[in-house]
Scaffold this active site. Structure first.
Site, PDB file in Angstrom:
ATOM      1  NE  ARG A  70      -2.939  -1.663   3.079  1.00  0.00           N
ATOM      2  CZ  ARG A  70      -3.397  -2.905   3.144  1.00  0.00           C
ATOM      3  NH1 ARG A  70      -4.162  -3.381   2.202  1.00  0.00           N
ATOM      4  NH2 ARG A  70      -3.097  -3.682   4.157  1.00  0.00           N
ATOM      5  CB  VAL A  71       3.216   2.945   1.850  1.00  0.00           C
ATOM      6  CG1 VAL A  71       1.999   3.314   2.636  1.00  0.00           C
ATOM      7  CG2 VAL A  71       4.041   1.907   2.565  1.00  0.00           C
TER       8      VAL A  71
END
Ligand code: ATP
Ligand code: MG
Length: 582
Positions: A443-444
């Site tokens: 997600r990052v």
């Protein structure tokens, strides 16, 4: 009605009977201290030569030689040792030291078993405090009830029996830390277990600390390269990120972690591998693998194996994290692997059930979520004004029959910044590493990818998703039109490209060139079994004939359109050359 009176008795142990004058002084002291008359009884004892010991309820006044020495030692431990010459400081401390008849709280063991002791009479002990039992056995307060406390024992509980005494230490659990730990294998309390001798620690850190607050953090923007093509291209991991590795047993979870550690060679990243509840033989295998690939020099292995008491398994990841924090606080980058947190949860469940906590879902105690979140929250990228260090966490979770919806997996999935999902079916079909592209996510990490990698990976995920759909639909079709067949071949080629042997991390330029070439359909028509040898040959060609391109990708991490076209052209030329030869 007469108020009920609690009568206090004090016992005084000494070799000679105190004089009338001394007895009077004791009486006054006790009256002042406890606000009531205390009856004093003298017991002759030769155990305290040159002093005495007085017990009042749970308080103990230790004025024996041993007790005074302990006080002196406690004073000297507090002398700062980090600024050069400590002799004058020591002298001063000794000169200004006056022994006090300090009250120590001493409790008594009421029950003991399975590494858990219940202790009465330590009303002021705090949660997480270390208690000292007979024979130097240490324990940690884990449960505070009205009249007693529950305590987990870190050592064998054989010497602890009902009625044996327990002292408070006033300290919480901690672990020695320092550079000297690099290259070593230690247990959950920081004691070496690799037979290579003592470790000289540079400090001592509490195992439980607060995670860095938001204000001290900065966004994740620097990659930590795993060297595994399928991960670096599609699920990139950034420094300070928490990426879960999840899958059934024997699907190559540990392999991904060790490969990542091996790939950190020469990249200024310290690696800590925490083994929880594993066989000793597995831990030794990891150690040997790391040694063989010269990765032990920058690594620490913290091991609480399946045969260690549950409290040690419970504390191991926190101890590993404390060691990581020591380096992070110096501005260094650290990678920490928790292998694995399902076994950690099981150890904690055993502990909690023994402590009589009520079981919740799947018999885990209610706070098992908090257990893992407070551990994983400690992974961070610190802001530059406090050094800019980072801890990247790779927790591992084992699933049963691919069930990611079980209690512990869902918990940890929700705490981490993404997961790499490994699948048995893929693994057995020879697709290794067995990364399920559809279910994995980071997600990052996308922000952390180098520009070159981002550009190179382009449509890989989408292409693979299309291939999977098409594969399902065409499973039963007998004859396919040309375009569909080509699409399928293209997808199969990509899947082959993602296969990678263990201990063979790929460098940046290797990954970028492979991706650019493959996504430009350069491999179209090559037999799937030939794909990997074709790629190997191509990379060798680049490394010998076009070194400048490789260096540019590695050093600058960028790739403009010209460079991309150049890579495609060279690859096509190479491909045509091979076709002509055949
Ligand atoms: P466990 O559940 O027992 O901890 P695991 O999921 O950690 O297993 P590993 O021990 O990493 O799995 O790997 C299982 C086996 O698969 C090992 O023998 C390992 O050598 C092999 N293996 C893992 N990855 C690869 C790979 N990329 N290529 C070939 N073999 C691999
Ligand atoms: Mg494993």
């Amino acid at each position: 009605m007469k108020k009920e009176e609690v009568i206090l008795n004090a016992k005084l142990y000494s070799a000679v009977e105190p004089s009338k004058e001394q007895q009077k002084r004791f009486g006054n002291f006790l009256k002042n201290k406890y606000g009531q008359e205390v009856s004093l009884e003298w017991v002759k004892s030769d155990a305290f030569p040159g002093g005495f010991r007085m017990e009042v309820g749970n308080d103990i006044y230790d004025w024996s030689v041993g007790g005074r020495f302990r006080q002196l030692r406690d004073t000297l431990v507090k002398v700062p040792t980090d600024n050069g010459n400590i002799i004058p400081l020591l002298k001063e401390s000794i000169e200004s030291w006056t022994p006090e008849a300090l009250a120590e709280q001493v409790g008594e063991v009421t029950t003991v078993g399975d590494g858990i002791a219940t202790v009465s009479g330590l009303g002021q002990a705090t949660f997480g405090e270390i208690l000292l039992f007979t024979d130097g056995v240490r324990g940690m307060v884990q449960d505070i009830r009205t009249n007693e406390i529950g305590c987990v024992l870190f050592n064998d509980d054989e010497s602890v029996t009902q009625g044996s005494s327990v002292r408070r230490t006033g300290k919480t659990a901690g672990t020695p830390v320092g550079e000297a730990f690099l290259g070593r294998v230690v247990d959950a309390l920081g004691t070496p277990i690799d037979g290579l001798g003592e470790i000289e620690a540079s400090g001592y850190m509490p195992v439980e600390t607060q995670a860095p607050p938001i204000i001290d953090r900065q966004p994740v923007d620097t990659p930590i390269e795993t060297g595994i093509l399928s991960i670096d291209s599609m699920f990139p991991i950034g420094r300070g990120q928490r990426e879960l590795i999840i899958g059934d047993r024997q699907t190559g979870k540990t392999a991904i972690a060790t490969d990542t550690i091996i790939n950190q060679k020469g990249k200024n990243c310290i690696c800590i591998y925490v083994a929880i509840g594993q066989k000793n033989s597995s831990v030794v295998r990891v150690q040997q693998t790391l040694m063989k690939h010269e990765a032990m020099d920058y690594s620490i292995i913290v091991s609480a194996s399946a045969s260690d008491p549950a409290p040690l398994q419970y504390i191991a990841p926190y101890a590993g994290c404390a060691m990581a924090e020591y380096f992070m606080n110096q501005g260094k980058d650290v990678l920490i692997v928790y292998d694995d947190l399902s076994k950690h949860a099981v150890a904690y469940r055993a502990l909690s059930l023994l402590l009589d906590r009520s079981p919740g879902r799947e018999a885990y105690p209610g706070d098992v979520f908090y257990l893992h979140s407070r551990l994983l929250e400690r992974a961070a990228r610190l802001s530059d004004n406090i050094g800019g260090g980072s801890i990247t966490a790779l927790p591992i979770v084992e699933t049963q029959a691919g069930d990611v919806a079980a209690y512990i997996p869902t918990n940890i999935i929700s705490i981490t910044d993404g997961q790499i999902f490994l699948e048995s079916d893929l693994f057995f079909a020879g697709q290794r590493p067995a990364v399920n592209v559809g279910l994995s996510v980071s997600r990052v990490g996308g922000d952390a990818q180098t520009k070159a990698m981002k550009k190179a990976a382009g449509t890989l995920r989408i292409d693979l998703a299309q291939y999977r759909e098409m594969e399902v639909f065409t499973q039963f079709a007998s004859d396919l039109d040309d375009q569909t067949r080509q699409q399928l071949e293209y997808g199969q080629g990509l899947m082959r490209m993602l296969r990678q042997k263990q201990y063979k991390p790929k460098s940046q330029h290797e990954q970028v060139i492979t991706l650019v070439m493959a996504l430009a359909h350069t491999m179209q028509g090559i037999d799937v079994d030939e794909v990997n040898s074709f790629i190997e040959g191509l990379i060798e060609h680049f490394e010998t004939e076009h070194r400048d391109i490789c260096d540019r990708i590695d050093k600058e991490g960028v790739m403009d359109d010209d460079l991309k076209q150049q890579i495609i052209d060279i690859s096509t030329e190479y491909r045509n050359g091979i076709d002509e030869r055949d």
